[in-house]
Write a protein that holds these residues in place. Structure first.
Motif, PDB file in Angstrom:
ATOM      1  N   SER A  21       0.835  -1.203   0.000  1.00 25.59           N
ATOM      2  CA  SER A  21       0.000   0.000   0.000  1.00 25.59           C
ATOM      3  C   SER A  21       0.870   1.255   0.000  1.00 25.59           C
ATOM      4  O   SER A  21       0.530   2.258  -0.637  1.00 25.59           O
ATOM      5  CB  SER A  21      -0.930  -0.001   1.213  1.00 25.59           C
ATOM      6  OG  SER A  21      -0.191  -0.154   2.420  1.00 25.59           O
ATOM      7  N   GLY A  22       1.996   1.200   0.703  1.00 22.66           N
ATOM      8  CA  GLY A  22       2.924   2.333   0.689  1.00 22.66           C
ATOM      9  C   GLY A  22       3.559   2.525  -0.674  1.00 22.66           C
ATOM     10  O   GLY A  22       3.750   3.655  -1.132  1.00 22.66           O
ATOM     11  N   LEU A  59       3.339   5.933  -3.168  1.00 23.28           N
ATOM     12  CA  LEU A  59       4.426   6.603  -3.875  1.00 23.28           C
ATOM     13  C   LEU A  59       4.217   6.552  -5.383  1.00 23.28           C
ATOM     14  O   LEU A  59       4.510   7.521  -6.097  1.00 23.28           O
ATOM     15  CB  LEU A  59       5.762   5.952  -3.510  1.00 23.28           C
ATOM     16  CG  LEU A  59       6.229   6.141  -2.068  1.00 23.28           C
ATOM     17  CD1 LEU A  59       7.501   5.356  -1.818  1.00 23.28           C
ATOM     18  CD2 LEU A  59       6.461   7.614  -1.762  1.00 23.28           C
ATOM     19  N   LEU A  60       3.707   5.425  -5.884  1.00 25.63           N
ATOM     20  CA  LEU A  60       3.461   5.288  -7.317  1.00 25.63           C
ATOM     21  C   LEU A  60       2.434   6.308  -7.793  1.00 25.63           C
ATOM     22  O   LEU A  60       2.596   6.922  -8.857  1.00 25.63           O
ATOM     23  CB  LEU A  60       2.991   3.870  -7.633  1.00 25.63           C
ATOM     24  CG  LEU A  60       2.676   3.564  -9.105  1.00 25.63           C
ATOM     25  CD1 LEU A  60       3.905   3.776  -9.976  1.00 25.63           C
ATOM     26  CD2 LEU A  60       2.155   2.139  -9.242  1.00 25.63           C
ATOM     27  N   GLY A  61       1.376   6.505  -7.019  1.00 25.00           N
ATOM     28  CA  GLY A  61       0.355   7.475  -7.388  1.00 25.00           C
ATOM     29  C   GLY A  61       0.916   8.884  -7.469  1.00 25.00           C
ATOM     30  O   GLY A  61       0.621   9.632  -8.422  1.00 25.00           O
ATOM     31  N   PHE A  62       1.746   9.263  -6.501  1.00 26.69           N
ATOM     32  CA  PHE A  62       2.343  10.599  -6.528  1.00 26.69           C
ATOM     33  C   PHE A  62       3.354  10.726  -7.663  1.00 26.69           C
ATOM     34  O   PHE A  62       3.486  11.808  -8.264  1.00 26.69           O
ATOM     35  CB  PHE A  62       3.005  10.906  -5.185  1.00 26.69           C
ATOM     36  CG  PHE A  62       2.072  11.494  -4.173  1.00 26.69           C
ATOM     37  CD1 PHE A  62       1.873  12.865  -4.105  1.00 26.69           C
ATOM     38  CD2 PHE A  62       1.381  10.685  -3.287  1.00 26.69           C
ATOM     39  CE1 PHE A  62       1.010  13.426  -3.177  1.00 26.69           C
ATOM     40  CE2 PHE A  62       0.510  11.237  -2.351  1.00 26.69           C
ATOM     41  CZ  PHE A  62       0.324  12.601  -2.300  1.00 26.69           C
ATOM     42  N   ASN A  63       4.078   9.657  -7.975  1.00 24.45           N
ATOM     43  CA  ASN A  63       5.021   9.702  -9.091  1.00 24.45           C
ATOM     44  C   ASN A  63       4.307   9.916 -10.415  1.00 24.45           C
ATOM     45  O   ASN A  63       4.770  10.673 -11.276  1.00 24.45           O
ATOM     46  CB  ASN A  63       5.838   8.405  -9.140  1.00 24.45           C
ATOM     47  CG  ASN A  63       6.877   8.327  -8.040  1.00 24.45           C
ATOM     48  OD1 ASN A  63       7.168   9.328  -7.380  1.00 24.45           O
ATOM     49  ND2 ASN A  63       7.432   7.155  -7.828  1.00 24.45           N
ATOM     50  N   LEU A  64       3.179   9.248 -10.585  1.00 25.91           N
ATOM     51  CA  LEU A  64       2.400   9.426 -11.813  1.00 25.91           C
ATOM     52  C   LEU A  64       1.837  10.849 -11.896  1.00 25.91           C
ATOM     53  O   LEU A  64       1.805  11.456 -12.978  1.00 25.91           O
ATOM     54  CB  LEU A  64       1.263   8.406 -11.873  1.00 25.91           C
ATOM     55  CG  LEU A  64       1.688   6.942 -12.090  1.00 25.91           C
ATOM     56  CD1 LEU A  64       0.489   6.017 -11.946  1.00 25.91           C
ATOM     57  CD2 LEU A  64       2.328   6.780 -13.459  1.00 25.91           C
ATOM     58  N   LEU A  66       7.451   2.795 -12.004  1.00 24.94           N
ATOM     59  CA  LEU A  66       7.252   1.712 -11.041  1.00 24.94           C
ATOM     60  C   LEU A  66       8.548   1.393 -10.307  1.00 24.94           C
ATOM     61  O   LEU A  66       8.553   1.209  -9.080  1.00 24.94           O
ATOM     62  CB  LEU A  66       6.732   0.469 -11.759  1.00 24.94           C
ATOM     63  CG  LEU A  66       6.505  -0.767 -10.884  1.00 24.94           C
ATOM     64  CD1 LEU A  66       5.489  -0.467  -9.790  1.00 24.94           C
ATOM     65  CD2 LEU A  66       6.061  -1.955 -11.731  1.00 24.94           C
ATOM     66  N   GLY A  67       9.654   1.327 -11.051  1.00 25.30           N
ATOM     67  CA  GLY A  67      10.942   1.064 -10.407  1.00 25.30           C
ATOM     68  C   GLY A  67      11.324   2.144  -9.426  1.00 25.30           C
ATOM     69  O   GLY A  67      11.876   1.872  -8.354  1.00 25.30           O
ATOM     70  N   SER A  83      11.915   1.507  -5.488  1.00 30.86           N
ATOM     71  CA  SER A  83      13.203   1.912  -4.925  1.00 30.86           C
ATOM     72  C   SER A  83      13.021   2.917  -3.794  1.00 30.86           C
ATOM     73  O   SER A  83      13.670   2.820  -2.743  1.00 30.86           O
ATOM     74  CB  SER A  83      14.081   2.514  -6.026  1.00 30.86           C
ATOM     75  OG  SER A  83      15.304   2.979  -5.502  1.00 30.86           O
ATOM     76  N   SER A  84      12.119   3.882  -3.978  1.00 32.61           N
ATOM     77  CA  SER A  84      11.867   4.875  -2.931  1.00 32.61           C
ATOM     78  C   SER A  84      11.242   4.231  -1.696  1.00 32.61           C
ATOM     79  O   SER A  84      11.595   4.570  -0.561  1.00 32.61           O
ATOM     80  CB  SER A  84      10.943   5.971  -3.455  1.00 32.61           C
ATOM     81  OG  SER A  84      11.539   6.665  -4.530  1.00 32.61           O
TER      82      SER A  84
END
Length: 277
Positions: free
Chosen positions: A71-72, A76-81, A247-248, A252-253
């Motif tokens: 979920s974490g 992060l993925l949502g904010f990156n997008l 995604l990577g 990684s983050s």
């Protein structure tokens, strides 16, 4: 009407004299830890002594946490997008690069603070844990986190100019500052100073952990590039490479900042330390 005394959770026939800081149970004097007076005996046996940090344990727990904290990763993925497509929401993004960079940095700090809060609350089993509460922390702490990041970059950059090694050393000394800002609410300068104190005696362990993570991150990126190079049909699809990259970056983050949470908990004695196998 006189209220009855609260009984000890372990010895019901004895009145409690304190509340355990970790589990919240009422306990009698016989159940108080000798080494940590604010904890009951069971909790003192589960919690790591403040200052204990081992590279092998930290690496193992970090990868274990990554698998349990999808979920974490999604956060992060949502904010990156969102940061990736930020330019499409701004008119003339090429002529407003500073604004785009500033908003992207703010989004990054919000996501980091929210992720740190979400992960720490999960590990500490906080009763009020929720995604909305973590996002609220992100909104409250992103400004000091952004300022701290700028100071961090200036100090480490200046150290890197001095034959690189001083920059690496300073980065290790101040590596816990993001957790201190997001989880303890410290200011930028105070967080950097406190991180310098907390990391004393643990910098070699942190160096080993972060070196492994850096090598893994570089390796994943190189494998992704090689994969796309060997398959021209996929390489002609920029969205595929971009999706792999985003995604990577999120994984990684999540691994890196999850390690920061665990390291912060270890050196402050907030979480159980599993022994070496």
């Amino acid at each position: 009407m006189q209220s009855l005394p609260v009984a000890c959770a372990i010895h019901p026939d004895i009145g409690a004299v304190f509340t355990c800081q970790r589990c919240g149970c009422f306990a009698c004097e016989d159940c108080r830890s000798v080494s940590q007076s604010t904890l009951c005996l069971p909790c003192s046996q589960r919690v790591a002594p403040a200052g204990s940090l081992t590279a092998s344990v930290l690496l193992r727990d970090s990868f274990s946490l990554l698998g349990r904290n999808l979920s974490g990763v999604g956060l992060l993925l949502g904010f990156n997008l969102l940061a990736l497509y930020l330019g499409s929401f701004i008119r003339h993004p090429d002529s407003n690069r500073f604004l785009v960079s500033l908003l992207s940095g703010c989004l990054s700090c919000i996501s980091v603070a929210a992720f740190l809060s979400w992960t720490a609350d999960g590990l500490l089993q906080q009763p009020g844990r929720s995604l909305l509460a973590s996002l609220h922390v992100g909104m409250l702490r992103f400004v000091p986190l952004l300022l701290m990041s700028l100071l961090f970059a200036l100090v480490v950059g200046a150290g890197t100019l001095l034959l690189i090694l001083p920059g690496i050393y300073l980065a290790l000394c101040m590596s816990l500052a993001p957790a201190l800002v997001a989880l303890e609410g410290l200011g930028p300068v105070q967080a950097l100073n406190h991180s310098y104190q907390l990391t004393q005696g643990h910098r070699l362990a942190l160096l080993a952990v972060f070196a492994v993570m850096t090598l893994l991150h570089v390796g994943v990126m190189l494998l992704g590039q090689l994969y796309l190079t060997l398959l021209p049909r996929l390489g002609d699809s920029p969205w595929l490479w971009m999706g792999f990259f985003v995604l990577g970056q999120a994984v990684s983050s999540a691994l890196f900042y999850g390690t920061l949470v665990l390291a912060w908990m270890r050196v402050t004695g907030r979480v159980a330390l599993s022994p070496d196998p």
